[in-house]
Design an enzyme around this catalytic site. Structure first.
Site, PDB file in Angstrom:
ATOM      1  CG  ASP A   6      -1.164  50.062 -32.558  1.00  0.00           C
ATOM      2  OD1 ASP A   6      -0.790  49.956 -31.184  1.00  0.00           O
ATOM      3  OD2 ASP A   6      -1.779  50.939 -33.003  1.00  0.00           O
ATOM      4  N   GLY A   8      -3.913  47.603 -29.058  1.00  0.00           N
ATOM      5  CA  GLY A   8      -4.458  48.584 -28.209  1.00  0.00           C
ATOM      6  C   GLY A   8      -5.376  48.337 -26.983  1.00  0.00           C
ATOM      7  CG  ASN A  11     -10.806  48.660 -31.891  1.00  0.00           C
ATOM      8  OD1 ASN A  11     -11.450  47.619 -31.951  1.00  0.00           O
ATOM      9  ND2 ASN A  11     -11.058  49.924 -31.789  1.00  0.00           N
ATOM     10  CG  ASP A 110       0.056  53.091 -27.313  1.00  0.00           C
ATOM     11  OD1 ASP A 110       0.763  52.863 -26.335  1.00  0.00           O
ATOM     12  OD2 ASP A 110      -1.178  53.441 -27.166  1.00  0.00           O
ATOM     13  NE  ARG A 111       1.848  57.996 -23.214  1.00  0.00           N
ATOM     14  CZ  ARG A 111       1.993  58.386 -21.979  1.00  0.00           C
ATOM     15  NH1 ARG A 111       1.773  57.299 -20.914  1.00  0.00           N
ATOM     16  NH2 ARG A 111       2.022  59.702 -21.611  1.00  0.00           N
TER      17      ARG A 111
END
Length: 257
Positions: A6, A8, A11, A110-111
């Site tokens: 993941d 972002g 991070n 991610d959403r």
């Protein structure tokens, strides 16, 4: 095991999932200049410390909001874990959720991953409040469709802006006040109370407006590192899920395997 990544804005989280269990989880700052070899040097050492082998990884999936890191992360999976990763947002990946906004390609991976996990685990309708680099509110309708949401400045981003733009304001950490008092008696208290209670007010106000707009009694789910701090001080948040994105990646991988 499944390797989930993941990426972002701040991070990147790597996790190993065995069946439905997250067995390892590591975090590194997101860098758009980092190579596949650099990632491998870092993660191989962590895997060795926990007695994990690259051969244990049978598949991989990547969700990224930073386009520049997708290529090196893909090469990492191909060269060192011997698997072609699924990429959330790729045309051949079925998320299992209807995205009902003007331009579905604009939504952060991610959403959408969070929406998949939240609907599967908690049931819709609901609102997901994600405390990340930005604080986002995402709406999942009663039928499980992603309906859109809100993007607000993140808490740490707001604190950093205060410190950088005002010469006499110090850099402070985000903490939950040990009092319900709102009036700060020092500059540090004024900043901490202002940011904390300001975000509580924002959360409560936006949740009320979203519920009124959709005319539904929606479950409010919080995720992200700062979620527990705020959830404990407001009735607007019903549940906290710290591993929502990783769970969503696992579910999407299973759906497309």
């Amino acid at each position: 095991m499944l390797l989930t990544i993941d990426a972002g804005n701040t991070n990147t989280v790597f996790a190993l999932i065995d069946g439905k269990n997250i067995v390892e989880q590591w975090r590194i700052s997101t860098g758009d200049q980092r190579t596949a070899e650099e990632y491998m040097v870092w993660i191989s050492q962590l895997m060795a410390l926990h007695n994990r082998k690259t051969d244990d990884v049978e598949g991989a999936i990547i969700a990224s909001v930073v386009p520049q890191v997708v290529w090196p992360l893909t090469q990492l999976c191909k060269k060192y874990f011997n698997c072609k990763p699924m990429i959330v947002g790729a045309p051949d990946i079925d998320l299992g959720v209807d995205v009902r906004i003007t331009n579905p390609q604009e939504v952060g991976a991610d959403r959408l991953v969070n929406a998949v996990a939240a609907n599967a685990i908690y049931g819709a309708p609901l609102v997901i409040v994600d405390f990340g680099t930005a604080t986002t509110f995402d709406v999942v309708g009663e039928d499980g469709a992603y309906l859109g949401g809100l993007i607000c400045p993140g808490i740490n981003l707001s604190l950093s802006a205060l410190h950088q733009a005002a010469a006499k304001l110090p850099r402070i950490a985000v903490i939950a006040p040990d009092t319900d008092r709102v009036t700060g008696k020092t500059t540090q208290e004024a900043m901490q109370f202002g940011v904390f209670w300001g975000y509580v007010g924002m959360i409560e106000g936006l949740v009320d407006r979203l519920k009124a707009e959709h005319r539904e009694d929606m479950k409010i789910l919080a995720t992200g590192g700062l979620a527990p701090i705020f959830a404990n001080r407001t009735d607007a948040i019903d549940e906290v899920s710290g591993e929502l994105t990783l769970e969503g990646l696992r579910l999407i991988y299973e759906r497309n395997s």
